[in-house]
Design a protein around this motif. Structure first.
Motif, PDB file in Angstrom:
ATOM      1  N   ALA A   1     -56.313 -54.646  -7.292  1.00 61.37           N
ATOM      2  CA  ALA A   1     -55.346 -53.934  -6.496  1.00 61.37           C
ATOM      3  C   ALA A   1     -55.406 -52.557  -6.690  1.00 61.37           C
ATOM      4  N   GLN A   2     -55.717 -52.087  -8.186  1.00 61.81           N
ATOM      5  CA  GLN A   2     -55.609 -51.023  -8.694  1.00 61.81           C
ATOM      6  C   GLN A   2     -56.873 -50.079  -8.077  1.00 61.81           C
ATOM      7  N   ARG A   3     -58.052 -50.854  -7.736  1.00 59.90           N
ATOM      8  CA  ARG A   3     -59.333 -50.355  -7.271  1.00 59.90           C
ATOM      9  C   ARG A   3     -58.794 -50.024  -5.813  1.00 59.90           C
ATOM     10  N   TYR A   4     -58.372 -50.834  -5.003  1.00 59.67           N
ATOM     11  CA  TYR A   4     -58.150 -51.123  -3.714  1.00 59.67           C
ATOM     12  C   TYR A   4     -57.223 -49.681  -3.412  1.00 59.67           C
ATOM     13  N   GLU A   5     -56.115 -49.438  -4.344  1.00 58.16           N
ATOM     14  CA  GLU A   5     -55.500 -48.010  -4.104  1.00 58.16           C
ATOM     15  C   GLU A   5     -55.865 -46.918  -4.186  1.00 58.16           C
TER      16      GLU A   5
ATOM     17  N   LYS B   1     -48.520 -51.492 -12.000  1.00 53.50           N
ATOM     18  CA  LYS B   1     -49.669 -50.720 -11.837  1.00 53.50           C
ATOM     19  C   LYS B   1     -49.935 -49.894 -10.395  1.00 53.50           C
ATOM     20  N   LEU B   2     -49.360 -50.327  -9.716  1.00 53.79           N
ATOM     21  CA  LEU B   2     -49.400 -50.049  -8.141  1.00 53.79           C
ATOM     22  C   LEU B   2     -48.502 -48.909  -7.831  1.00 53.79           C
ATOM     23  N   SER B   3     -48.726 -47.872  -6.934  1.00 52.34           N
ATOM     24  CA  SER B   3     -47.730 -47.022  -6.384  1.00 52.34           C
ATOM     25  C   SER B   3     -48.102 -47.035  -4.949  1.00 52.34           C
ATOM     26  N   ILE B   4     -48.355 -48.059  -4.203  1.00 57.25           N
ATOM     27  CA  ILE B   4     -48.340 -47.961  -2.843  1.00 57.25           C
ATOM     28  C   ILE B   4     -47.627 -49.565  -2.566  1.00 57.25           C
ATOM     29  N   PRO B   5     -47.192 -49.878  -1.264  1.00 55.75           N
ATOM     30  CA  PRO B   5     -46.446 -50.935  -0.953  1.00 55.75           C
ATOM     31  C   PRO B   5     -47.192 -51.961  -0.978  1.00 55.75           C
TER      32      PRO B   5
ATOM     33  N   MET C   1     -43.711 -45.278 -15.454  1.00 53.84           N
ATOM     34  CA  MET C   1     -45.089 -44.801 -15.195  1.00 53.84           C
ATOM     35  C   MET C   1     -45.276 -43.432 -15.361  1.00 53.84           C
ATOM     36  N   LEU C   2     -44.376 -42.612 -15.078  1.00 56.27           N
ATOM     37  CA  LEU C   2     -44.429 -41.126 -15.238  1.00 56.27           C
ATOM     38  C   LEU C   2     -44.020 -40.781 -16.771  1.00 56.27           C
ATOM     39  N   ASP C   3     -43.583 -41.748 -17.430  1.00 58.20           N
ATOM     40  CA  ASP C   3     -43.061 -41.752 -18.978  1.00 58.20           C
ATOM     41  C   ASP C   3     -41.655 -40.884 -18.915  1.00 58.20           C
ATOM     42  N   ILE C   4     -40.980 -40.934 -17.863  1.00 58.61           N
ATOM     43  CA  ILE C   4     -39.650 -40.262 -17.680  1.00 58.61           C
ATOM     44  C   ILE C   4     -38.621 -41.321 -18.308  1.00 58.61           C
TER      45      ILE C   4
ATOM     46  N   GLY D   1     -48.186 -43.427  -3.495  1.00 56.40           N
ATOM     47  CA  GLY D   1     -49.602 -42.982  -4.374  1.00 56.40           C
ATOM     48  C   GLY D   1     -49.373 -41.711  -5.286  1.00 56.40           C
ATOM     49  N   LYS D   2     -50.230 -41.296  -5.503  1.00 61.72           N
ATOM     50  CA  LYS D   2     -50.248 -40.047  -6.411  1.00 61.72           C
ATOM     51  C   LYS D   2     -49.564 -38.993  -5.851  1.00 61.72           C
TER      52      LYS D   2
END
Lengths: 261, 205
Positions: free
Chosen positions: A40-44, A76-80, B24-27, B190-191
């Motif tokens: 999943a992380q790789r795909y993101e 670990k993911l920051s996309i939906p 994740m941002l350590d906040i 994302g980022k």
């Protein structure tokens, strides 16, 4: 009318069972292909817009691992991401959303009990309620204006329901998106079913995710341009390393289709 | 490193994704609500997917609305996300008889064209008429994830931070005094989304 800047989405799909990513042919000979979190992380990283996790666990014991998996992925993911497979009641839905899934996808259980869709929409909002429809072209149908049947139980059972009428009913019940899989194309790499996708995407007021038959970038370009899909889903071409999401999106962008790169 | 953020529970459910993103941002953060109300010592973050009517009802029931208005008027930094942005305005087409917090003047409108809700990634562009108020140094543009049927329409265009297009040019973010608000979901973007959150946090600490 103002321009629409919304991008078409490309969604890798991961089959999971017992907390691992698996791959097989027709749900048999399942092979463990690794940790879903890493994949999943790789795909993101590669630029996937969303991810789909399809739980194909065969046993109740295996199925229980999905909550833990969703939680690990969410950290670990920051996309939906969407979770589907075997979801049949509201309490499972709420638990999956609490674990960090953005949406859930329901299929056979919604056919069995259509109120499930309205229950999810009412309690959690339409935006998190995806209805997955496995559609197969009806035999002896008019090929120019075909009717598709709804299949359930992983394609093993034909309900005889008209898939488009079923999709309309799901919209009325509050579905937020339709994940539309062509059972005629699934696993073939012959390209998405454009006629099927276009009928649903043009005829429904909610986004349609095309699935089944993905091959190279050409198939994605077609399904966006001619099939009018809002999003397209694929598994094999990404798992087998034929295409990275990034390379695929670069090609789609060259065809002047709005994608996030 | 910031001391802490007050994440306000507004009865809209699923604040989990924002909490995970802050981790994740350590906040460091704490969850505040009617029983553990915010004091104004920490910046306020109001996340959430929800509907205008029920969220305002929930805040009014506990008189948390008055508390928020007082704190923000006294200068506590506020970041609203999605419904946490919409409730800042005077009213919404989603709930015609419900008043919003009225901290930013304007109304919340429903999309008239295209598939509704808007779901997916859209490009945001910084407003040319921002008048140098970009104190958090937000980037010029980038792709972010939206899930919305309604969008805010601020009365004062200088309060618009970002614009985006969905069959209509709409306000995707506002910046007004100590208030910042995003219609999109930075925690799912994302980022780039994380970068936006980080810049806000850096600017308020």
């Amino acid at each position: 009318m103002s321009h629409n800047g919304l991008c078409r989405r490309i969604i890798p799909c991961l089959d999971v069972a017992g907390g691992r990513t698996v791959k097989g042919v027709n749900f048999s000979n399942l092979r463990d292909i690794g940790d879903p979190v890493e994949l999943a992380q790789r795909y993101e990283e590669e630029g996937a817009d969303e991810l789909m996790f399809l739980d194909i666990s065969a046993t109740h014991e295996e199925r229980k691992t999905v909550f833990d998996l969703v939680e690990r992925v969410a950290y670990k993911l920051s996309i939906p991401f969407t979770v589907g497979g075997g979801i049949s009641n509201l309490s499972d839905v709420e638990r999956l959303l609490n674990c960090g899934a953005e949406k859930v996808s329901v299929n056979s259980s919604a056919v069995k009990r259509p109120e499930l869709v309205s229950e999810i929409a009412f309690a959690c909002g339409s935006q998190c309620c995806v209805v997955a429809i496995d559609a197969r072209m009806r035999k002896d149908t008019d090929k120019e204006d075909p009717i598709w049947d709804v299949l359930v139980q992983g394609g093993r059972q034909n309900t005889g329901l008209d898939a488009f009428a079923w999709a309309q009913k799901c919209v009325e019940n509050g579905a937020g998106e339709i994940l539309l899989t062509s059972w005629d194309r699934d696993g073939t790499q012959d390209g998405f079913d454009l006629k099927l996708t276009r009928k649903f995407s043009d005829g429904l007021p909610i986004p349609v995710i095309a699935s089944g038959g993905a091959s190279g970038p050409g198939s994605f370009i077609e399904v966006f341009q001619e099939g009018h899909a809002d999003a397209a889903l694929a598994a094999t071409i990404f798992h087998d390393g034929m295409w990275t999401v990034q390379k695929l999106k670069d090609e789609v962008k060259k065809a002047k289709i709005a994608v996030r790169v | 490193m910031v001391e802490a953020i007050d994440v306000v529970e507004i009865g809209a459910g699923n604040i989990g994704s924002v909490k995970r993103c802050l981790e994740m941002l350590d906040i460091r953060y704490q969850v505040v609500n009617a029983t553990n109300p915010p004091t104004g010592d920490m910046p306020l973050l109001l996340p959430g997917v929800g509907a205008f009517g029920p969220v305002m009802d929930h805040l009014r029931k506990d008189r948390l609305d008055e508390r928020l208005v007082d704190l923000v008027k006294n200068g506590t930094p506020y970041l609203g996300i999605c419904i946490g942005m919409q409730i800042l305005f005077d009213s919404s087409e989603e709930a015609k008889n419900t008043r919003g917090l009225g901290l930013v003047s304007g109304v919340v409108r429903k999309f008239q064209d295209g598939k509704v809700p808007q779901i997916g990634w859209n490009n945001i562009e910084i407003s040319p008429s921002l008048n140098g108020k970009n104190t958090a140094h937000f980037p010029e543009e980038g792709y972010v994830y939206f899930v919305n049927s309604y969008y805010p329409d601020p009365a004062v265009k200088e309060n618009v931070l970002y614009y985006a297009d969905y069959y209509v040019r709409f306000c995707a973010a506002v910046a007004h005094k100590n208030i910042t608000a995003f219609q999109f979901h930075p925690e799912k973007s994302g980022k780039f989304g994380k970068e936006l959150l980080k810049r806000w946090i850096d600017s308020v600490t």
